[in-house]
Design an enzyme around this catalytic site. Sequence first.
Site, mmCIF file in Angstrom:
data_model
loop_
_atom_site.group_PDB
_atom_site.id
_atom_site.type_symbol
_atom_site.label_atom_id
_atom_site.label_comp_id
_atom_site.label_asym_id
_atom_site.label_seq_id
_atom_site.Cartn_x
_atom_site.Cartn_y
_atom_site.Cartn_z
ATOM 1 N N SER A 156 0.567 -1.378 -0.192
ATOM 2 C CA SER A 156 -0.027 0.133 -0.042
ATOM 3 C C SER A 156 0.876 1.572 -0.280
ATOM 4 O O SER A 156 1.791 1.296 0.275
ATOM 5 C CB SER A 156 -0.377 -0.262 1.432
ATOM 6 O OG SER A 156 -1.428 -1.557 1.195
HETATM 7 N N1 SAH Z 1 -0.485 -5.304 4.310
HETATM 8 C C1 SAH Z 1 -0.246 -5.320 2.764
HETATM 9 C C2 SAH Z 1 -0.543 -5.179 1.977
HETATM 10 C C3 SAH Z 1 -1.427 -6.068 1.707
HETATM 11 S S1 SAH Z 1 -2.073 -6.577 -0.416
HETATM 12 C C4 SAH Z 1 1.835 -5.040 2.853
HETATM 13 O O1 SAH Z 1 2.480 -4.188 4.055
HETATM 14 O O2 SAH Z 1 2.555 -4.759 1.810
HETATM 15 C C5 SAH Z 1 -3.395 -7.411 0.354
HETATM 16 C C6 SAH Z 1 -3.049 -8.097 0.509
HETATM 17 O O3 SAH Z 1 -3.854 -9.221 0.996
HETATM 18 C C7 SAH Z 1 -2.909 -9.655 -0.530
HETATM 19 O O4 SAH Z 1 -1.091 -10.421 -0.508
HETATM 20 C C8 SAH Z 1 -3.501 -10.753 -0.818
HETATM 21 O O5 SAH Z 1 -3.188 -11.757 -1.170
HETATM 22 C C9 SAH Z 1 -4.481 -10.615 0.362
HETATM 23 N N2 SAH Z 1 -5.082 -11.127 0.712
HETATM 24 C C10 SAH Z 1 -7.052 -11.379 -0.224
HETATM 25 N N3 SAH Z 1 -7.243 -11.803 1.132
HETATM 26 C C11 SAH Z 1 -7.107 -12.357 1.835
HETATM 27 C C12 SAH Z 1 -7.774 -13.248 2.824
HETATM 28 N N4 SAH Z 1 -9.165 -13.673 3.027
HETATM 29 N N5 SAH Z 1 -6.983 -13.633 3.979
HETATM 30 C C13 SAH Z 1 -5.823 -13.496 3.524
HETATM 31 N N6 SAH Z 1 -5.677 -12.475 2.973
HETATM 32 C C14 SAH Z 1 -5.712 -12.045 2.030
#
Ligand code: SAH
Length: 220
Positions: free
Chosen positions: A66
């Site tokens: 993000s």
């Molecule tokens: N917080 C992260 C960025 C998040 S991007 C950082 O600091 O880099 C969103 C992430 O959520 C992705 O890696 C995606 O694979 C994950 N995601 C999506 N749905 C999810 C779920 N149900 N459980 C766990 N992770 C999930």
Amino acid sequence: MEDEELRFTVERERMVREQIENRGLKNYRLLEALRKLPRHKFVQPGDEMYAYYDEPVPIGYHQTISQPYIVALMTSLAALEGTETVLEVGTGSGYQAALLGMLAKKVVSLERIPELAERARKTLSGLNISNVDVITTDGTLGYPPAAPYQAILVTAAAPLVPQPLLDQLAEEGRLIIPAGSKSIQQLQVWTRNGSRFNSEDILPVAFVPLLGEYGWKGSG
Ligand code: SAH
């Protein structure tokens, strides 16, 4: 190499001043943590120069780390003092999890893509961050073994707040989540008061979708 690290330190200092402080986030512990944490270690090799840009950066598997301001804002909304057990849903690169680890006692971070979880674990251990556990699972179910959580951050876009996460929120706890459609969401803060929940809209945001049982169905 030394020179390069120095350049990243300068870039990071500028990121904190221009993107975070100038937009009104003033919490000293948060700013210090942002100044210390080497964000360029959380992007893919070759993308280091983008790490301090004022935007999200792709990390593979159609996911992104993000934008720095959004990470900082969500962290400040969690109002951490250092004693908390925090749950993050959506480990991605591990950057948000690492930042939470610097400001809370313990962090459990959940990621559905095993390769991203593994990469994040390596990044975190390379930085000697030892109070963050990354678990590969559907994060919409939360993680009952370490509940309740004083703060929960969801870093992917949910259609609705997953009920298991509300259930695992501690009394007076704070849940920060982007909720809305796949293309645009409101960043919301939910607080718990016994069996009652209050929610407040903070600002419109655009996150990648939260996929899973209590998220969007399908693969994206
Ligand atoms: N917080 C992260 C960025 C998040 S991007 C950082 O600091 O880099 C969103 C992430 O959520 C992705 O890696 C995606 O694979 C994950 N995601 C999506 N749905 C999810 C779920 N149900 N459980 C766990 N992770 C999930």
